[in-house]
Design a protein around this motif. Structure first.
Motif, PDB file in Angstrom:
ATOM      1  N   THR A  15      31.677  44.831  28.864  1.00 50.01           N
ATOM      2  CA  THR A  15      32.985  44.864  28.189  1.00 50.01           C
ATOM      3  C   THR A  15      33.926  43.764  28.658  1.00 50.01           C
ATOM      4  N   ASP A  16      33.577  43.029  29.730  1.00 50.86           N
ATOM      5  CA  ASP A  16      34.446  41.961  30.222  1.00 50.86           C
ATOM      6  C   ASP A  16      34.494  40.821  29.208  1.00 50.86           C
ATOM      7  N   PRO A  17      35.644  40.150  29.078  1.00 45.08           N
ATOM      8  CA  PRO A  17      35.719  39.008  28.156  1.00 45.08           C
ATOM      9  C   PRO A  17      34.827  37.867  28.605  1.00 45.08           C
ATOM     10  N   ALA A  18      34.384  37.065  27.634  1.00 43.81           N
ATOM     11  CA  ALA A  18      33.446  35.979  27.935  1.00 43.81           C
ATOM     12  C   ALA A  18      34.053  34.941  28.860  1.00 43.81           C
ATOM     13  N   TRP A  19      35.398  34.813  28.850  1.00 42.95           N
ATOM     14  CA  TRP A  19      36.026  33.777  29.662  1.00 42.95           C
ATOM     15  C   TRP A  19      36.269  34.200  31.106  1.00 42.95           C
ATOM     16  N   SER A  20      35.930  35.425  31.457  1.00 46.94           N
ATOM     17  CA  SER A  20      36.192  35.897  32.815  1.00 46.94           C
ATOM     18  C   SER A  20      35.001  35.598  33.727  1.00 46.94           C
ATOM     19  N   GLY A  21      35.249  35.723  35.035  1.00 45.09           N
ATOM     20  CA  GLY A  21      34.170  35.599  35.999  1.00 45.09           C
ATOM     21  C   GLY A  21      33.968  34.224  36.582  1.00 45.09           C
ATOM     22  N   GLY A  22      34.858  33.282  36.271  1.00 41.98           N
ATOM     23  CA  GLY A  22      34.699  31.941  36.813  1.00 41.98           C
ATOM     24  C   GLY A  22      33.766  31.097  35.970  1.00 41.98           C
ATOM     25  N   SER A  23      33.699  29.820  36.297  1.00 41.46           N
ATOM     26  CA  SER A  23      32.884  28.879  35.536  1.00 41.46           C
ATOM     27  C   SER A  23      31.415  29.022  35.910  1.00 41.46           C
ATOM     28  N   VAL A  24      30.593  29.269  34.933  1.00 43.72           N
ATOM     29  CA  VAL A  24      29.149  29.294  35.109  1.00 43.72           C
ATOM     30  C   VAL A  24      28.557  28.443  33.991  1.00 43.72           C
ATOM     31  N   GLY A  56      41.007  40.902  41.020  1.00 41.94           N
ATOM     32  CA  GLY A  56      39.638  41.336  40.773  1.00 41.94           C
ATOM     33  C   GLY A  56      39.019  40.478  39.697  1.00 41.94           C
ATOM     34  N   SER A  57      37.743  40.172  39.839  1.00 41.66           N
ATOM     35  CA  SER A  57      37.067  39.338  38.852  1.00 41.66           C
ATOM     36  C   SER A  57      37.059  40.049  37.508  1.00 41.66           C
ATOM     37  N   GLY A  58      37.608  39.385  36.488  1.00 41.83           N
ATOM     38  CA  GLY A  58      37.734  39.981  35.159  1.00 41.83           C
ATOM     39  C   GLY A  58      39.157  40.309  34.790  1.00 41.83           C
ATOM     40  N   SER A  59      40.026  40.509  35.793  1.00 37.22           N
ATOM     41  CA  SER A  59      41.447  40.727  35.542  1.00 37.22           C
ATOM     42  C   SER A  59      42.045  39.440  34.982  1.00 37.22           C
ATOM     43  N   ALA A  60      42.798  39.538  33.888  1.00 37.28           N
ATOM     44  CA  ALA A  60      43.353  38.336  33.257  1.00 37.28           C
ATOM     45  C   ALA A  60      44.241  37.561  34.220  1.00 37.28           C
ATOM     46  N   SER A  61      45.059  38.264  34.990  1.00 40.10           N
ATOM     47  CA  SER A  61      45.937  37.592  35.942  1.00 40.10           C
ATOM     48  C   SER A  61      45.134  36.852  37.005  1.00 40.10           C
ATOM     49  N   PHE A  62      44.084  37.490  37.500  1.00 39.45           N
ATOM     50  CA  PHE A  62      43.268  36.853  38.525  1.00 39.45           C
ATOM     51  C   PHE A  62      42.484  35.685  37.953  1.00 39.45           C
ATOM     52  N   GLU A  63      41.975  35.826  36.732  1.00 40.76           N
ATOM     53  CA  GLU A  63      41.201  34.736  36.144  1.00 40.76           C
ATOM     54  C   GLU A  63      42.069  33.499  35.954  1.00 40.76           C
ATOM     55  N   MET A  64      43.322  33.689  35.542  1.00 39.31           N
ATOM     56  CA  MET A  64      44.220  32.548  35.387  1.00 39.31           C
ATOM     57  C   MET A  64      44.446  31.875  36.744  1.00 39.31           C
TER      58      MET A  64
END
Length: 483
Positions: free
Chosen positions: A323-332, A148-156
């Motif tokens: 509340t999501d971390p700034a580094w989540s959600g892919g590159s924008v 899921g977008s925002g999950s640390a494992s998925f973002e990595m």
């Protein structure tokens, strides 16, 4: 039913709360209630200030509550295992003091026996045992990689796959795991509150696919439309070196990446599926590639504004939250400019609405022309389309190589790029009153596609000051000169 959520500011907690609100009264325990101020569901919950290390404070927060959800962990804190142990002991005791009916905790999926686990998995398993041995019956769900977008494992996973067409990886890329869609995790968490009886046990939860990390990277690439990823395992690449590499090529903090990487060395496959059998209407688990597709819906053409707004609706688990971390959600990637202008907003807007076509783009005409020629050579539309009307735009109009995606006349214009580019791009211009004058805001947004998109952004970045900076200055200057 009345529930208390500890960890409502976290990734899963912030998405669980609105689903609990569909049938329960919800109270949230937060060290800093201000973090929940802007979430869409804030008006519908009671927020109590408190710390999970404070037994009396948790007991007071749990008064008149039936079920406690514990979704707290300190993975990115030094000495997190000791901190999580003390917090779990405090909350378990407070739950008993308050006479709760049930505790629900989400831990990590790990091999049976729990021998030789990574520090992260060992800590999650220990917290689960503390609740199971506590005075209140506990349901401990054990999940592997959450998609899921925002999950640390998925973002990595996202950043490694998108940015590295060829990956040199350690042996853990061949370790089996059973990823699970975030919506399925949330469904299991919600269902756990209503399970009949007083079960006090662990439940493994996972999706229908058992994959290696290499399989997940290749599956992500297929869904995202990226070329097939080449993965070269190197047995001598240690988790510590892997953590340094992840820290270099992704924005995921090393303090989070390291525990996750160490945990990937352990097989994470469900040994039972008992929880689904207990549900009154068990849903079909979400396949991995469908889960990735849903996660990537967070970046969709019609909702790109969610990347630059303070909050968005929490209708789907993929939607971003404050509340999501700034580094989540892919590159924008963004380029933002603002200029104060001593002309009325209406006059400034007339210049904004007249951009493109014969009026041009108010900066470095040669650069715009060259980019248009290159786009035509690549099979794109170039700058040849012009505009339908010399002064007024309509929603859906073609404007050179842009398309009018949103138009709030007098206030906001958003254009979506239709040029050939390795990613997706938008240009938004807003005009707002500012005293006797106006405030001009301009925002260019680029969502890169794979490594080519990243390289494209950095290749054109040196020219942004000339192109976008000049555009902001010259549009406002033209409005002044026309008075």
């Amino acid at each position: 039913m009345r529930v208390l959520v500890a960890g409502a500011t976290g990734y899963l907690g912030s998405r669980l709360v609105p689903r609990l609100l569909a049938g329960h009264t919800v109270r949230c325990l937060a060290r800093d209630p201000g973090k929940l101020r802007d979430v869409p569901w804030a008006p519908d919950v009671e927020v109590v200030r408190g710390d999970v290390l404070d037994r009396d404070g948790v007991r007071r927060a749990a008064e008149a509550v039936d079920v406690l959800y514990y979704l707290v962990h300190s993975m990115n804190t030094r000495g997190f295992a000791d901190l999580d142990r003390r917090a779990a002991e405090s909350v378990a005791a407070a739950a008993g003091d308050a006479g709760l009916r049930r505790v629900v905790y989400l831990g990590g999926l790990h091999p049976a026996g729990g021998q030789g686990l990574s520090a992260h998995l060992a800590s999650r398993a220990e917290v689960g045992r503390i609740f199971l041995d506590g005075p209140v019956p506990a349901i401990v769900l054990q999940a592997g990689v959450v998609i899921g977008s925002g999950s640390a494992s998925f973002e990595m996973l996202r950043y490694l796959t998108e940015r590295l067409p060829v990956s040199v990886t350690p042996r853990w890329v061949h370790t089996r795991t059973q990823p699970i869609a975030v919506r399925d995790v949330l469904a299991y968490l919600v269902a756990a509150a209503d399970l009949p009886g007083a079960p006090n046990r662990t439940f493994d939860i996972g999706g229908p696919d058992v994959l290696t990390y290499a399989d997940m990277m290749r599956g992500y690439a297929r869904v995202a439309g990226l070329p097939r990823r080449v993965i070269v395992p190197v047995p001598l690449l240690t988790p510590r070196l892997s953590g340094q590499w992840v820290n270099l090529v992704t924005p995921v903090p090393r303090s989070i990446a390291m525990p996750l990487i160490e945990s990937l060395e352990h097989e994470a496959v469900c040994t039972e599926d008992d929880l689904r059998a207990l549900l009154p209407t068990p849903a079909t688990p979400t396949p991995y590639e469908r889960a990735v597709e849903l996660a990537l819906l967070r970046i969709r053409d019609a909702d790109v504004e969610s990347h630059w707004s303070a909050a968005s609706a929490a209708g789907a688990p993929a939607d971003p939250l404050p509340t999501d971390p700034a580094w989540s959600g892919g590159s924008v990637r963004t380029d933002e400019r603002s200029v104060r202008c001593d002309v009325p907003p209406q006059r400034l807007w007339e210049v904004v609405e007249g951009i493109g076509g014969e009026h041009g783009w108010y900066s470095f005409p040669l650069a715009w022309a060259v980019r248009g020629w290159l786009d035509r050579l690549a099979g794109g539309v170039g700058l040849r389309r012009g505009r339908r009307h010399p002064a007024r735009l309509q929603l859906g109009d073609a404007l050179d190589w842009w398309r009018v995606e949103e138009l709030d006349r007098g206030r906001r214009l958003r254009l979506r790029a239709e040029m050939k580019v390795p990613g997706r791009a938008w240009l938004e211009i807003t005009v707002t009153p500012d005293g006797a004058g106006s405030l001009y805001r301009q925002r260019a947004v680029f969502v890169p596609h794979g490594l080519a998109g990243q390289l494209y952004w950095w290749a054109v970045w040196p020219f942004h000051g000339i192109v976008f900076g000049g555009m902001a200055r010259n549009i406002t200057g033209a409005a002044r000169d026309s008075q």
